[in-house]
Design a protein around this motif. Structure first.
Motif, PDB file in Angstrom:
ATOM      1  N   ASP A  56     -10.315  -2.997  -4.203  1.00  0.00           N
ATOM      2  CA  ASP A  56     -10.180  -2.352  -2.799  1.00  0.00           C
ATOM      3  C   ASP A  56     -11.503  -2.633  -2.161  1.00  0.00           C
ATOM      4  OD1 ASP A  56      -9.032  -0.587  -0.826  1.00  0.00           O
ATOM      5  OD2 ASP A  56     -10.808   0.537  -1.276  1.00  0.00           O
ATOM      6  N   ALA A  81     -11.799  -1.588   1.557  1.00  0.00           N
ATOM      7  CA  ALA A  81     -11.528  -1.044   2.742  1.00  0.00           C
ATOM      8  C   ALA A  81     -13.114  -0.241   3.088  1.00  0.00           C
ATOM      9  CB  ALA A  81     -10.652   0.059   2.707  1.00  0.00           C
ATOM     10  N   GLY A 134     -10.056  -9.978   1.925  1.00  0.00           N
ATOM     11  CA  GLY A 134     -10.072  -8.173   1.746  1.00  0.00           C
ATOM     12  C   GLY A 134     -11.516  -8.086   2.652  1.00  0.00           C
ATOM     13  N   TYR A 184      -1.479 -11.760  -0.102  1.00  0.00           N
ATOM     14  CA  TYR A 184      -2.865 -12.440  -0.172  1.00  0.00           C
ATOM     15  C   TYR A 184      -2.596 -13.792  -1.229  1.00  0.00           C
ATOM     16  CZ  TYR A 184      -5.196  -8.230   0.845  1.00  0.00           C
ATOM     17  OH  TYR A 184      -5.563  -7.145   1.547  1.00  0.00           O
ATOM     18  N   ASP A 198     -10.095  -5.842   7.648  1.00  0.00           N
ATOM     19  CA  ASP A 198      -8.837  -6.029   7.578  1.00  0.00           C
ATOM     20  C   ASP A 198      -7.885  -5.424   6.513  1.00  0.00           C
ATOM     21  OD1 ASP A 198      -9.359  -8.221   9.211  1.00  0.00           O
ATOM     22  OD2 ASP A 198      -9.563  -9.609   7.608  1.00  0.00           O
ATOM     23  N   VAL A 199      -7.226  -4.448   6.886  1.00  0.00           N
ATOM     24  CA  VAL A 199      -6.651  -3.540   6.001  1.00  0.00           C
ATOM     25  C   VAL A 199      -4.973  -3.698   5.808  1.00  0.00           C
ATOM     26  CG1 VAL A 199      -8.555  -1.815   5.946  1.00  0.00           C
ATOM     27  CG2 VAL A 199      -6.702  -1.636   7.640  1.00  0.00           C
ATOM     28  N   ILE A 200      -4.593  -3.065   4.707  1.00  0.00           N
ATOM     29  CA  ILE A 200      -3.105  -2.644   5.025  1.00  0.00           C
ATOM     30  C   ILE A 200      -2.665  -1.289   5.061  1.00  0.00           C
ATOM     31  CG2 ILE A 200      -0.905  -3.202   3.517  1.00  0.00           C
ATOM     32  CD1 ILE A 200      -2.943  -4.709   1.191  1.00  0.00           C
ATOM     33  N   ASP A 217      -5.564   3.476   4.451  1.00  0.00           N
ATOM     34  CA  ASP A 217      -5.538   2.120   4.493  1.00  0.00           C
ATOM     35  C   ASP A 217      -6.352   1.544   3.122  1.00  0.00           C
ATOM     36  OD1 ASP A 217      -5.110   2.553   6.913  1.00  0.00           O
ATOM     37  OD2 ASP A 217      -7.163   2.065   7.924  1.00  0.00           O
ATOM     38  N   SER A 218      -5.868   0.637   2.602  1.00  0.00           N
ATOM     39  CA  SER A 218      -6.399  -0.039   1.682  1.00  0.00           C
ATOM     40  C   SER A 218      -6.468  -1.537   1.693  1.00  0.00           C
ATOM     41  CB  SER A 218      -5.459   0.163   0.220  1.00  0.00           C
ATOM     42  OG  SER A 218      -6.110  -0.215  -0.885  1.00  0.00           O
ATOM     43  N   ASN A 219      -7.124  -2.309   0.941  1.00  0.00           N
ATOM     44  CA  ASN A 219      -7.053  -3.867   1.072  1.00  0.00           C
ATOM     45  C   ASN A 219      -7.465  -4.428  -0.121  1.00  0.00           C
ATOM     46  OD1 ASN A 219      -9.843  -3.938   1.060  1.00  0.00           O
ATOM     47  ND2 ASN A 219     -10.039  -4.775   2.986  1.00  0.00           N
ATOM     48  N   ASN A 252       1.044  -1.232  -0.113  1.00  0.00           N
ATOM     49  CA  ASN A 252      -0.003   0.118   0.055  1.00  0.00           C
ATOM     50  C   ASN A 252       0.853   1.272  -0.132  1.00  0.00           C
ATOM     51  OD1 ASN A 252      -1.838   1.799   0.301  1.00  0.00           O
ATOM     52  ND2 ASN A 252      -2.490   1.203   2.419  1.00  0.00           N
TER      53      ASN A 252
END
Lengths: 501, 236
Positions: free
Chosen positions: A181, A183, A152, A166, A156-158, A136-138, A131
């Protein structure tokens, strides 16, 4: 930078972006000059190059001026021990969508749509996502049988600057999956600004059937409506009720492009990556389209269709045979539901020379046998409604999303009947994570043959009740199900299930 | 009772009568998802009414922004509807009040100026001004040239080549797959396939000595098939 701002919307990048904006405005003027030259017949582009067509385009929105971009196929960084490892950066980027303008985006590898992953059934992949955004992203692999920790889930975020591996087992039949994405509360924004990519899972069966698998003839088409600002940036406006509507259709990130085709058989994989727009697609004056697959992979038998309705997040695979057309033929794929030229024109196929021996085949008869589901051991009704008690919110069974609450606890390996009851006047494409379902009943009429295979998203029409039968396999754990009209899902049309042993 | 009724009539009249034109009406529009007025100016004690005639999308109106001059404005929030019911608010305290339809919060926003100077709207930078797609280029849904013509096979010649081989030459007028078959007594003995267009040749090898029938057929990309061309050859 807050995540609700457009990319490059603030901070030190803003000045650079504005500079781009102004140079783009200068280009508008150049454009006008070019048009007037063309009007006077002073210039004539003889070579039908993309640049030549662009030169002739009257405005940046003129349809069929640009060649269809094909997102690059990502190469693994390692292929050890039967596992393909990929690496991607989630980052900001600039892309040229309107000729002469730069559009700031969020993108996997900084591009829109993101790179395509071509995976193989039985061969796991690991995708290391880093990221590089400031929030935050996922990543959700939509349609995939994926363990809960890798699905995802919105919570549960990066974190910015961090990575997550993953792991995708790919232990399911060939299907057009996609990654995006997920998030919490901001997918309408992040998908709109570009966090979307294709994940094509293949298997032996589709090869036995002779379906095109060569990337030259097996083409993912990511369709999404957008709008623009005067500097070429994406324009987003909130619409919690209807969902976002743009005045321009992009296919693989180009305004209503043209696709040069040989006299061959093509496998066109349509993904509706729009925030909330549904499309009814028609080829030419109503030429028949042969649908071979939907969300969960192959249909039991190919289905001939004169139009194709595709709701947000759904996938439809078509075989289109261009062998019967001489070079120079042009056929337009239109969205007959469009309210303007910009939302009607999707793609034009321009038949060019080349063809010859066709190694791929049009399948006839049975392609697949759908597994028999266990008898349902519960029946649930989910009412879909708009509530205004605490701000404007969409709800499922009168509940908004609460990550602390588990709404259903089905047992692993069982199935249930879920009734989506939609008294609202909006379409709700209802999506279940990590699992697949079949549609068993629709109050609006018979289930279309093309909707009888595995699905992960079903468009529940206004006033309609659709009953689906999810099968709670193959993993235990916490997943979500939600409306894939992104403004609805974000504003809180999402519930949670936990599959238990 | 009579007095209360008279008061109500008066209030109604105040809303409807042009003599009280300082009261303002703001209309929510589906087209463009905006208000017909982005700013209205009134005096303290006057009323603004928001209406939604004929709308097909869910709207309402609510107070926007923190710490308004009149604390009651912060909780002003009309019910959602299609179309939404009218809603009014009487502004007693001078100040600047923002209103919004929270369903369409990026475009349906506006300001009520109560007894204060109206701030002209700032000129938006290019990255906030819409660049509308007004394309109306004529579109031809189909401009197709369907290939229904059979390919033409001409100038077919067959001759013996060394090593029990037969050399077949022909001309085909479009990109095709040409199948050459050597048959004997009704059975296919050898086949060869050639792709291309123009003059082509193929050598069929390994035929035992004897008299063969030679058959050629071209199939073009569209699947149209030429008539069968036949000739004979004796392999020595």
């Amino acid at each position: 930078m807050t995540p609700q701002q457009p990319p490059f919307g603030a901070g030190s990048n803003r000045r650079d972006f504005m500079r781009n904006g102004f140079s783009s405005l200068a280009l508008v003027c150049t454009f006008a000059a070019q048009s007037s030259l063309k009007g006077a017949e002073i210039t004539r582009s003889t070579a039908p190059t993309s640049a030549g067509r662009r030169f002739k385009a009257a405005t940046p929105f003129t349809p069929f001026s640009r060649d269809l971009p094909i997102p690059p196929t990502l190469s693994p960084v390692s292929t050890r021990q039967g596992v393909d490892v990929y690496a991607m950066d989630i980052q900001e980027g600039l892309t040229e969508i309107l000729p002469g303008f730069e559009t700031p985006i969020y993108g996997y590898e900084g591009i829109y749509p993101g790179p395509t992953i071509r995976a193989r059934k039985g061969r796991p992949t690991i995708v290391r996502q880093t990221n590089k955004l400031s929030f935050d992203s996922n990543v959700h692999l939509h349609g995939g049988y994926v363990p809960s920790a890798h699905d995802g889930h919105p919570m549960d975020v990066i974190l910015p600057g961090k990575s997550f591996d993953y792991t995708y087992p790919n232990d399911q039949d060939a299907a057009y999956l996609w990654y995006h994405d997920h998030a919490h509360g901001r997918t309408a924004h992040t998908l709109y600004y570009g966090l979307v990519g294709s994940y094509l899972l293949s298997d032996d069966r589709e090869e036995e059937l002779g379906l095109p698998t060569d990337p030259e003839f097996d083409i993912p088409l990511t369709i999404a409506d957008h709008a623009f600002n005067k500097d070429g940036s994406f324009r987003y406006s909130e619409n919690v009720d209807l969902g976002f509507r743009g005045d321009t259709i992009l296919v693989n990130g180009a305004v209503s492009p043209r696709m040069a085709v040989k006299r061959r058989l093509y496998r066109l994989r349509l993904l509706n990556a729009s925030n909330a727009r549904s499309y009814t697609l028609k080829l030419g004056n109503g030429r028949t389209l042969l649908q071979v697959a939907s969300d969960g992979g192959l249909l039991e038998q190919p289905v001939l269709r004169s139009t194709v309705l595709i709701h947000p997040a759904e996938r439809i695979e078509l075989l289109v045979d261009f062998r019967g057309f001489r070079p120079g033929s042009e056929i337009v794929l239109q969205n007959i539901d469009g309210e303007s030229a910009g939302t009607r024109n999707v793609l034009r196929f321009d038949v060019e020379r080349g063809g010859g021996a066709e190694e791929f085949k049009v399948p006839r008869g049975r392609m697949r046998t759908i597994e028999k589901l266990p008898a349902p051991n519960a029946s649930r009704r989910w009412d879909l409604s708009l509530a205004t008690a605490s701000g404007v919110q969409w709800r499922i069974a009168d509940r908004g999303y609460d990550p602390e609450r588990i709404d259903v606890r089905p047992r692993l390996g069982t199935s249930e009947l879920w009734q989506w009851h939609n008294p609202s006047n909006r379409i709700h494409p209802m999506h279940l994570h990590g699992m697949l379902f079949r549609i068993v009943e629709r109050s609006s009429g018979v289930i279309h043959p093309a909707d009888r295979s595995w699905k992960d998203t079903v468009g529940v029409l206004a006033g309609e009740t659709v009953t689906v039968q999810p099968w709670f396999v193959p993993y235990t754990g916490r997943y979500v199900f939600h409306c894939h009209a992104l403004e609805h899902g974000d504003k809180a049309m999402m519930l949670q299930l936990e599959v238990e042993r | 009772m009579k007095r209360a009724l008279a008061g109500a009539v008066l209030a109604f009249g105040a809303l409807a009568s042009p003599a009280w034109a300082e009261n303002q009406v703001v209309t929510g529009l589906d087209v463009g998802l905006k208000w017909d007025k982005e700013a209205v100016s009134i005096q303290p004690g006057e009323t603004v009414t928001w209406t939604f005639p004929g709308t097909q999308q869910a709207h309402h109106v609510a107070g926007n922004g923190s710490e308004p001059a009149d604390p009651a404005w912060a909780s002003f929030n009309s019910p959602l509807g299609v179309p939404a019911p009218d809603a009014s608010f009487t502004f007693a305290t001078p100040g600047v009040y923002r209103y919004v339809c929270t369903v369409h919060s990026s475009s349906m926003v506006g300001t009520v100026y109560v007894g204060t100077a109206v701030t002209p709207p700032a000129l938006l930078p290019p990255n906030q001004q819409p660049f509308e797609n007004q394309d109306a280029s004529p579109v031809t849904l189909e401009k197709v040239d369907e290939d229904k013509a059979k390919p033409r096979l001409t100038s077919v010649s067959v001759r013996r080549a060394s090593g029990h081989a037969v050399r077949v030459r022909f001309r085909v007028d479009e990109e095709s797959t040409v199948q050459v078959r050597l048959t004997r007594g009704g059975r296919t003995i050898k086949t060869a396939t050639v792709e291309g267009t123009g003059t082509r040749s193929v050598t069929v090898r390994g035929a035992r000595p004897g008299r063969y029938r030679v058959e050629l057929r071209a199939t073009d990309i569209a699947g149209n098939r030429s008539p069968l061309k036949r000739t004979t050859i004796t392999v020595r």
